[in-house]
Every structure is written in C-alpha cells, then in structure tokens.
Design an enzyme around this catalytic site. Sequence first.
Site, mmCIF file in Angstrom:
data_model
loop_
_atom_site.group_PDB
_atom_site.id
_atom_site.type_symbol
_atom_site.label_atom_id
_atom_site.label_comp_id
_atom_site.label_asym_id
_atom_site.label_seq_id
_atom_site.Cartn_x
_atom_site.Cartn_y
_atom_site.Cartn_z
ATOM 1 N N ARG A 231 0.856 -1.182 0.000
ATOM 2 C CA ARG A 231 0.000 0.000 0.000
ATOM 3 C C ARG A 231 0.895 1.235 0.000
ATOM 4 O O ARG A 231 1.902 1.290 0.710
ATOM 5 C CB ARG A 231 -0.932 0.031 1.217
ATOM 6 C CG ARG A 231 -2.105 -0.937 1.136
ATOM 7 C CD ARG A 231 -3.112 -0.573 0.035
ATOM 8 N NE ARG A 231 -4.240 -1.503 -0.061
ATOM 9 C CZ ARG A 231 -4.279 -2.569 -0.855
ATOM 10 N NH1 ARG A 231 -3.258 -2.873 -1.632
ATOM 11 N NH2 ARG A 231 -5.356 -3.338 -0.886
ATOM 12 N N GLU A 260 -2.608 7.562 -4.886
ATOM 13 C CA GLU A 260 -2.943 6.959 -6.191
ATOM 14 C C GLU A 260 -4.423 7.085 -6.560
ATOM 15 O O GLU A 260 -4.769 7.058 -7.747
ATOM 16 C CB GLU A 260 -2.528 5.485 -6.226
ATOM 17 C CG GLU A 260 -3.370 4.584 -5.313
ATOM 18 C CD GLU A 260 -2.921 3.122 -5.340
ATOM 19 O OE1 GLU A 260 -1.717 2.854 -5.208
ATOM 20 O OE2 GLU A 260 -3.805 2.246 -5.487
ATOM 21 N N HIS A 292 -0.677 -0.059 -9.683
ATOM 22 C CA HIS A 292 -1.365 -1.019 -8.796
ATOM 23 C C HIS A 292 -1.904 -2.214 -9.590
ATOM 24 O O HIS A 292 -3.095 -2.483 -9.586
ATOM 25 C CB HIS A 292 -2.497 -0.319 -8.029
ATOM 26 C CG HIS A 292 -2.840 -1.016 -6.740
ATOM 27 N ND1 HIS A 292 -3.225 -0.340 -5.613
ATOM 28 C CD2 HIS A 292 -2.852 -2.333 -6.395
ATOM 29 C CE1 HIS A 292 -3.456 -1.210 -4.641
ATOM 30 N NE2 HIS A 292 -3.245 -2.419 -5.099
#
Length: 326
Positions: A231, A260, A292
């Site tokens: 994360r 993000e 991601h």
Amino acid sequence: MKIVLFDAKNYDKKHFDAANQAYGYEIIYLEPALNRHSALMAKGADVVCPFVNCTIDSQVIDILKEEGVKLIAMRSAGFNNVDYKYALEQGIPTVRVPAYSPHAVAEHSFALLLALVRKLTHAYVRTREFNFSLSGLVGMDLYEKTFGVVGTGKIGRVAIDIAKGFGMHVLAYDPYPAKNLDVEYTNLDTLLRTSDFISLYCPLTKDNEHMINERTLDEMKNTAFIINTSRGALIDSDALLEALKEKKIGGAALDVYEEEAGIFYTDQSSEGIADDTLARLISMPNAIITSHQGYLTEEALRAISETTLKNVKEAEEGRTLTNQVK
Ligand code: NAI
C-alpha cells in the site's frame, strides 16, 4: 441480489460475468470509484462491490444505509479504505477476498525488481530506436544479495521462495513471526540497515503508515532498492523522492502510491498529472512505477470474482460470513 460494482473495468466484467453464470445475480458495472460523490449510484443495490481506490468512510456508509445496501463486498484483500467498524454498527458487514493469488503480487514485485536492477525500461526504449549501445546499462546480480522481506504473510512467503530461487540470502521482519517458516527473522532496523533489497508485503495499518520515512531511508545502504507492492502510504513519498534525488538509496520500484486514488486506473496521458511528487518519481531514472497491477493476472481475477460472489451468496442465505472483516 443486485450488486453494484464500482471502479469496474472490462476485465472485471469479463470475469464477474463468467463467475456469475453459477449465481445469476444482477450485476451493474459502474466506472466511477465508490466515494462521497458516487455513493448515490448504489441506489437499489443489495450489495456494493468496491475496489482498492474507493473510499468507504462514514459519510459514504450513511448513504449506503439510506439506499438499502446490506453488504460491502470488497473485491480486494486490503481493506484499509473502508470504515468497516462503523459499517457494521450500521448493520452492514464488510467481506473481502483474503487470498486470490499471492503468486501474482509476489511475482510482480520481482518483475519490478528485475526491471529496475537490469535497467530493462531503458534498454527497451533504446532497442526500439535501434540504439544498441550498452553504455549506462550495467546491472547487478541478485545472487548472494540480501533480500529483506517486511511481512511474511501469504505474499511475503511466495516472495521468500522466489528470492531463494535466485540464491539470495533472505532476512524477514514481521511483528507476528510465522512458526515453521524457514527464514531468518530479525528486527526492522537490522533488516533496513543490512538488506540490498527491501520489499514490503505487509498491510497498511494505523501503526505503520510512513514506516519508510526520512529516518528509515537514512538507515538503508546507499545502494539499497526499495520495492512496494503493498500500500502506498507505507512510504512517505516526498522523503523517498528526496532520498532518490540525493542518491541515499539505489532505487525504488512501486506498484502503489499513497495518493494513487483518482490517478491510477485512469488514462491521464492527454492532461498530465497535477501530483508533482508522483510526476517527479516517474521521471527518476532509478525508479519504476506501475499502476497497482500486482494482482492483475487471469488466475487472480478469476479467483477474485468467484470468492466475491461466494461471499455474497453466504450473505444472501444468512450464513456465517467466512471472509468478514472484523
Ligand atoms: P497477509 O495478511 O497474508 O500477510 C500480511 C503479513 O504482514 C502478516 O504476516 C502480518 O503479521 C504482517 N504485518 C502486519 N503488520 C506488519 C508490520 N507493521 N510490519 C511487518 N509486517 C506486518 O497478507 P497478504 O495477502 O500477504 O497481503 C499483504 C498486502 O499486500 C495486503 O495487505 C495488501 O495491502 C497488499 N496487496 C497488494 C496487491 C497489489 O495488487 N499490489 C494485491 C493484494 C494485496
């Protein structure tokens, strides 16, 4: 059951439609992420199905409750973006997909690591322009280097096996060390000081936000590479950028970024991005950033859709929710 799937992409639709053959639920696929601006789009839904860059805070949960939503079915392993305690107080349990393919994420962390260390992105651009010079492309062996694993859960363990396959020496840190795992545990400081590669495989919690910060970056070898597929907020991005600029570390490979949401999973190529830190990180020659996508394999997408619909089925039938976040 009517399921509204937020932040939906074509690959989500493909896999959920296939898994839904066994259930026949009504699934509405919506492009926007679930947040305060879009929560009203859950109108009429029994279940909302958010993803990693949705924000399910108390305000969103109040709207979901008002609209009659009975279940928050995260289609991710991480759940740091949902106030699941508040949701449960409102009578809305949260379920997730605790494991779908730890291999997908662990393998992606090594794809990033190898691309960075062997300067593959630079080499690729050169050969596409018929520039076959090797100047500036000198890399480094992984063999006999120290690979520091932060978090020895499902993904971390796969990464340990991969690292051993490269002949690396593996060091691990986890506040809850696994029994019967053939790895050398140490404390975080020692891991940070002695590893050539530091790879994060732990969840984001209130206690470990910015665990990689100016101080911990200072502790690392000035040749160390940091890899984050967990994360974004585990790393203080501004401190990381400074460390890269000042050559305090060797490089960074990131699949996640703390800001993000609203950027990753969208095409910003015609507008550019307003986030200066991210833009500067992307411009660094010793950084590589993906959007991601660690989880993004056919196998993982299939497992995510199947487990999510199984979670919904349990809720529909009033059974114990195997994958409830508590
Ligand atoms: P897991 O729950 O199996 O393992 C997490 C491990 O981290 C546990 O052993 C836990 O004790 C440890 N841990 C907790 N706090 C820690 C800390 N402060 N420092 C070090 N270790 C700590 O989780 P799994 O499946 O291995 O996933 C790890 C993380 O990967 C998820 O929480 C998620 O944030 C991220 N992830 C990223 C994906 C991507 O597409 N990039 C996809 C799936 C997960």
